[in-house]
Design a protein around this motif. Structure first.
Motif, PDB file in Angstrom:
ATOM      1  N   LYS A   1      61.965 -21.846  25.285  1.00  0.00           N
ATOM      2  CA  LYS A   1      61.248 -21.177  26.354  1.00  0.00           C
ATOM      3  C   LYS A   1      62.066 -19.972  26.808  1.00  0.00           C
ATOM      4  O   LYS A   1      63.283 -19.931  26.652  1.00  0.00           O
ATOM      5  CB  LYS A   1      61.007 -22.119  27.533  1.00  0.00           C
ATOM      6  CG  LYS A   1      60.011 -23.233  27.241  1.00  0.00           C
ATOM      7  CD  LYS A   1      59.744 -24.058  28.488  1.00  0.00           C
ATOM      8  CE  LYS A   1      58.713 -25.141  28.209  1.00  0.00           C
ATOM      9  NZ  LYS A   1      58.437 -25.968  29.416  1.00  0.00           N
ATOM     10  N   ALA A   2      61.379 -19.004  27.379  1.00  0.00           N
ATOM     11  CA  ALA A   2      62.049 -17.805  27.876  1.00  0.00           C
ATOM     12  C   ALA A   2      61.334 -17.330  29.137  1.00  0.00           C
ATOM     13  O   ALA A   2      60.248 -17.809  29.469  1.00  0.00           O
ATOM     14  CB  ALA A   2      62.055 -16.715  26.807  1.00  0.00           C
ATOM     15  N   VAL A   3      61.956 -16.407  29.815  1.00  0.00           N
ATOM     16  CA  VAL A   3      61.386 -15.846  31.040  1.00  0.00           C
ATOM     17  C   VAL A   3      61.060 -14.382  30.812  1.00  0.00           C
ATOM     18  O   VAL A   3      61.931 -13.603  30.401  1.00  0.00           O
ATOM     19  CB  VAL A   3      62.356 -15.992  32.227  1.00  0.00           C
ATOM     20  CG1 VAL A   3      61.789 -15.310  33.459  1.00  0.00           C
ATOM     21  CG2 VAL A   3      62.639 -17.462  32.511  1.00  0.00           C
ATOM     22  N   LEU A   4      59.820 -14.016  31.044  1.00  0.00           N
ATOM     23  CA  LEU A   4      59.399 -12.623  30.955  1.00  0.00           C
ATOM     24  C   LEU A   4      59.387 -12.049  32.373  1.00  0.00           C
ATOM     25  O   LEU A   4      58.622 -12.506  33.228  1.00  0.00           O
ATOM     26  CB  LEU A   4      58.010 -12.522  30.323  1.00  0.00           C
ATOM     27  CG  LEU A   4      57.516 -11.113  29.961  1.00  0.00           C
ATOM     28  CD1 LEU A   4      56.478 -11.188  28.846  1.00  0.00           C
ATOM     29  CD2 LEU A   4      56.902 -10.387  31.159  1.00  0.00           C
ATOM     30  N   LYS A   5      60.232 -11.061  32.607  1.00  0.00           N
ATOM     31  CA  LYS A   5      60.346 -10.456  33.939  1.00  0.00           C
ATOM     32  C   LYS A   5      59.409  -9.255  34.023  1.00  0.00           C
ATOM     33  O   LYS A   5      59.807  -8.118  33.814  1.00  0.00           O
ATOM     34  CB  LYS A   5      61.791 -10.055  34.210  1.00  0.00           C
ATOM     35  CG  LYS A   5      62.750 -11.250  34.208  1.00  0.00           C
ATOM     36  CD  LYS A   5      64.184 -10.829  34.471  1.00  0.00           C
ATOM     37  CE  LYS A   5      65.106 -12.045  34.493  1.00  0.00           C
ATOM     38  NZ  LYS A   5      66.512 -11.661  34.766  1.00  0.00           N
ATOM     39  N   ALA A   6      58.132  -9.537  34.333  1.00  0.00           N
ATOM     40  CA  ALA A   6      57.121  -8.483  34.379  1.00  0.00           C
ATOM     41  C   ALA A   6      57.401  -7.490  35.496  1.00  0.00           C
ATOM     42  O   ALA A   6      57.223  -6.278  35.336  1.00  0.00           O
ATOM     43  CB  ALA A   6      55.731  -9.096  34.554  1.00  0.00           C
ATOM     44  N   VAL A   7      57.821  -7.993  36.638  1.00  0.00           N
ATOM     45  CA  VAL A   7      58.254  -7.165  37.776  1.00  0.00           C
ATOM     46  C   VAL A   7      59.556  -7.764  38.249  1.00  0.00           C
ATOM     47  O   VAL A   7      59.649  -8.981  38.436  1.00  0.00           O
ATOM     48  CB  VAL A   7      57.204  -7.163  38.904  1.00  0.00           C
ATOM     49  CG1 VAL A   7      57.701  -6.354  40.101  1.00  0.00           C
ATOM     50  CG2 VAL A   7      55.877  -6.606  38.408  1.00  0.00           C
ATOM     51  N   ASP A   8      60.559  -6.916  38.441  1.00  0.00           N
ATOM     52  CA  ASP A   8      61.901  -7.454  38.660  1.00  0.00           C
ATOM     53  C   ASP A   8      62.603  -6.784  39.835  1.00  0.00           C
ATOM     54  O   ASP A   8      63.538  -6.006  39.665  1.00  0.00           O
ATOM     55  CB  ASP A   8      62.738  -7.306  37.384  1.00  0.00           C
ATOM     56  CG  ASP A   8      63.969  -8.205  37.393  1.00  0.00           C
ATOM     57  OD1 ASP A   8      63.965  -9.227  38.108  1.00  0.00           O
ATOM     58  OD2 ASP A   8      64.932  -7.881  36.675  1.00  0.00           O
ATOM     59  N   GLY A   9      62.129  -7.064  41.033  1.00  0.00           N
ATOM     60  CA  GLY A   9      62.805  -6.609  42.242  1.00  0.00           C
ATOM     61  C   GLY A   9      62.520  -5.174  42.619  1.00  0.00           C
ATOM     62  O   GLY A   9      63.429  -4.334  42.599  1.00  0.00           O
ATOM     63  N   ILE A  10      61.282  -4.856  42.971  1.00  0.00           N
ATOM     64  CA  ILE A  10      60.933  -3.481  43.335  1.00  0.00           C
ATOM     65  C   ILE A  10      60.630  -3.374  44.820  1.00  0.00           C
ATOM     66  O   ILE A  10      60.226  -4.346  45.466  1.00  0.00           O
ATOM     67  CB  ILE A  10      59.735  -2.945  42.515  1.00  0.00           C
ATOM     68  CG1 ILE A  10      58.436  -3.659  42.908  1.00  0.00           C
ATOM     69  CG2 ILE A  10      59.990  -3.085  41.018  1.00  0.00           C
ATOM     70  CD1 ILE A  10      57.207  -2.982  42.358  1.00  0.00           C
ATOM     71  N   ASP A  11      60.842  -2.181  45.356  1.00  0.00           N
ATOM     72  CA  ASP A  11      60.538  -1.874  46.752  1.00  0.00           C
ATOM     73  C   ASP A  11      59.582  -0.690  46.790  1.00  0.00           C
ATOM     74  O   ASP A  11      59.849   0.335  46.148  1.00  0.00           O
ATOM     75  CB  ASP A  11      61.816  -1.527  47.520  1.00  0.00           C
ATOM     76  CG  ASP A  11      62.786  -2.694  47.588  1.00  0.00           C
ATOM     77  OD1 ASP A  11      62.554  -3.603  48.401  1.00  0.00           O
ATOM     78  OD2 ASP A  11      63.773  -2.694  46.825  1.00  0.00           O
ATOM     79  N   VAL A  12      58.494  -0.836  47.538  1.00  0.00           N
ATOM     80  CA  VAL A  12      57.498   0.228  47.665  1.00  0.00           C
ATOM     81  C   VAL A  12      57.014   0.250  49.114  1.00  0.00           C
ATOM     82  O   VAL A  12      56.776  -0.807  49.716  1.00  0.00           O
ATOM     83  CB  VAL A  12      56.289  -0.009  46.731  1.00  0.00           C
ATOM     84  CG1 VAL A  12      55.168   0.989  47.038  1.00  0.00           C
ATOM     85  CG2 VAL A  12      56.700   0.107  45.275  1.00  0.00           C
ATOM     86  N   THR A  13      56.883   1.440  49.666  1.00  0.00           N
ATOM     87  CA  THR A  13      56.293   1.601  50.995  1.00  0.00           C
ATOM     88  C   THR A  13      55.132   2.576  50.897  1.00  0.00           C
ATOM     89  O   THR A  13      55.267   3.657  50.316  1.00  0.00           O
ATOM     90  CB  THR A  13      57.321   2.124  52.013  1.00  0.00           C
ATOM     91  OG1 THR A  13      58.398   1.174  52.126  1.00  0.00           O
ATOM     92  CG2 THR A  13      56.684   2.306  53.385  1.00  0.00           C
ATOM     93  N   LEU A  14      54.008   2.178  51.445  1.00  0.00           N
ATOM     94  CA  LEU A  14      52.790   2.989  51.363  1.00  0.00           C
ATOM     95  C   LEU A  14      52.309   3.280  52.776  1.00  0.00           C
ATOM     96  O   LEU A  14      51.959   2.362  53.535  1.00  0.00           O
ATOM     97  CB  LEU A  14      51.722   2.232  50.566  1.00  0.00           C
ATOM     98  CG  LEU A  14      50.488   2.983  50.082  1.00  0.00           C
ATOM     99  CD1 LEU A  14      50.880   4.207  49.264  1.00  0.00           C
ATOM    100  CD2 LEU A  14      49.613   2.070  49.237  1.00  0.00           C
ATOM    101  N   GLN A  15      52.318   4.561  53.157  1.00  0.00           N
ATOM    102  CA  GLN A  15      51.871   4.957  54.486  1.00  0.00           C
ATOM    103  C   GLN A  15      50.347   5.069  54.533  1.00  0.00           C
ATOM    104  O   GLN A  15      49.682   5.232  53.513  1.00  0.00           O
ATOM    105  CB  GLN A  15      52.508   6.299  54.871  1.00  0.00           C
ATOM    106  CG  GLN A  15      54.022   6.328  54.831  1.00  0.00           C
ATOM    107  CD  GLN A  15      54.678   5.419  55.870  1.00  0.00           C
ATOM    108  OE1 GLN A  15      54.059   5.063  56.881  1.00  0.00           O
ATOM    109  NE2 GLN A  15      55.942   5.061  55.637  1.00  0.00           N
ATOM    110  N   ARG A  16      49.811   5.005  55.738  1.00  0.00           N
ATOM    111  CA  ARG A  16      48.367   5.104  55.906  1.00  0.00           C
ATOM    112  C   ARG A  16      47.867   6.475  55.454  1.00  0.00           C
ATOM    113  O   ARG A  16      48.445   7.497  55.801  1.00  0.00           O
ATOM    114  CB  ARG A  16      47.993   4.871  57.374  1.00  0.00           C
ATOM    115  CG  ARG A  16      48.387   3.515  57.873  1.00  0.00           C
ATOM    116  CD  ARG A  16      48.373   3.408  59.383  1.00  0.00           C
ATOM    117  NE  ARG A  16      49.198   2.283  59.794  1.00  0.00           N
ATOM    118  CZ  ARG A  16      48.785   1.019  59.803  1.00  0.00           C
ATOM    119  NH1 ARG A  16      47.531   0.755  59.466  1.00  0.00           N
ATOM    120  NH2 ARG A  16      49.585   0.048  60.152  1.00  0.00           N
ATOM    121  N   GLY A  17      46.786   6.467  54.683  1.00  0.00           N
ATOM    122  CA  GLY A  17      46.216   7.711  54.186  1.00  0.00           C
ATOM    123  C   GLY A  17      46.913   8.271  52.971  1.00  0.00           C
ATOM    124  O   GLY A  17      46.487   9.283  52.416  1.00  0.00           O
TER     125      GLY A  17
END
Length: 324
Positions: free
Chosen positions: A25-41
């Motif tokens: 077995k193995a681990v697929l790291k599809a998303v690995d520790g991301i930071d995103v900020t989305l402001q209104r509009g």
């Protein structure tokens, strides 16, 4: 929480357990520790090659996947997973438009039925009020009301995608997640849908998270962009700044592959090596086996942190660290 960001993604990760080889077995790291900020509009474009983790982020934000680690805050409140009562309520505020309009619509339902469904479930509309609201939504996406009682197979690809958008905005969401919304359409239809999305955003005060591998599309629609590679964000900033003066070698390679750049015969850095396996990423910087600007052992041994550079751009690259 009207004064804060609409969406905050903090140290978000999604790992999948998969079989590797005959017994292991193995681990697929599809998303690995991301930071995103989305402001209104705001309209934020998330770009990268296939397999970079963009669509997984979209499904995490909309609650279709449960994160392995990290958190997602919408209006300051954690985003729950689909199937919970809280997620059902949040469905009014976060909606998604998928890549393929052909498979997004039930072929046995009329257009009226597809658009009416969320209005019936969430708002209890019936009869003449329901019909009037569906007609209004068709007008919003620039389709005549005569389309109401047609079936999906009677519409073109662009018309189907407009129906999908009408259904997505039916409940007046605050955030629209668009996962490659034009990639299944002809080029001429793509331009129409993109222009329509820009106009619709201003009219309905929408916030967009726009997932795409097409950089020209992102530049046309998005005010800010984040570049993903192997489940990580490697560069982010205002779209024009990133596209006009990329700081990460991977961003440079992506931009050099845009048809306009090829037509101008711009020199692009040559990629070396092969794309690494997502279940066996190399040590150090994930891009180092392919990077044309690798500067030595540090790239092979230490993963660069995503940090704000002196020009206020966010980049994860040892090369930019040495240029300070």
């Amino acid at each position: 929480m009207a004064d804060g960001p609409l969406l905050q993604v903090k140290a978000l990760a999604k790992h999948f357990d998969i079989r590797s080889g005959r017994f292991g077995k193995a681990v697929l790291k599809a998303v690995d520790g991301i930071d995103v900020t989305l402001q209104r509009g705001e309209s934020l474009g998330l770009v990268g090659e296939s397999g970079s983790g963009k669509s997984t982020v979209a499904r995490l934000v909309t609650g279709l996947h449960r994160p392995t680690a990290g958190e997602i805050l919408f209006d300051g409140v954690p985003v729950p997973a689909v199937g919970t009562r809280d997620r059902h309520r949040l469905g009014r505020d976060i909606q998604m438009v998928f890549q393929d309009p052909h498979s997004s619509l039930n072929p046995r339902k009329t257009i009226f039925g597809s658009i009416a469904e969320p209005l019936t479930i969430h708002e209890g509309l019936r009869g003449s009020r329901l019909r009037a609201r569906v007609e209004e939504l068709l007008e919003t996406v620039q389709l005549d009301r005569r389309f109401m009682y047609r079936f999906p197979h009677e519409l073109s690809g662009g018309q189907k995608q407009r129906v999908c958008i009408a259904r997505a905005v039916a409940l007046n969401p605050k955030l629209l997640v668009l996962d490659e919304p034009t990639s299944a359409l002809d080029v001429s239809v793509q331009a129409q849908i993109l222009e329509f999305l820009r106009e619709l955003q201003g009219r309905l005060d929408l916030t967009y998270l726009f997932i795409s591998h097409n950089l020209a599309v992102v530049r046309h629609v998005c005010s800010n962009v984040a570049v993903m590679y192997m489940g990580r964000i490697v560069e982010a900033g205002p779209t024009d700044d990133v596209f006009d003066k990329p700081r990460h070698p991977y961003t440079e390679v992506l931009l050099a592959s845009v048809p306009e750049a090829v037509a101008r015969q711009e020199q692009s850095p040559a990629l070396g090596g092969d794309i690494p396996s997502p279940i066996a990423l190399p040590p150090g910087c994930p891009f180092n086996p392919r990077c044309p600007k690798k500067i030595g052992a540090i790239c092979e041994e230490a993963e660069p942190a995503l940090a704000v550079r002196p020009d206020r751009r966010v980049v994860a690259c040892h090369l930019t660290e040495t240029a300070r």
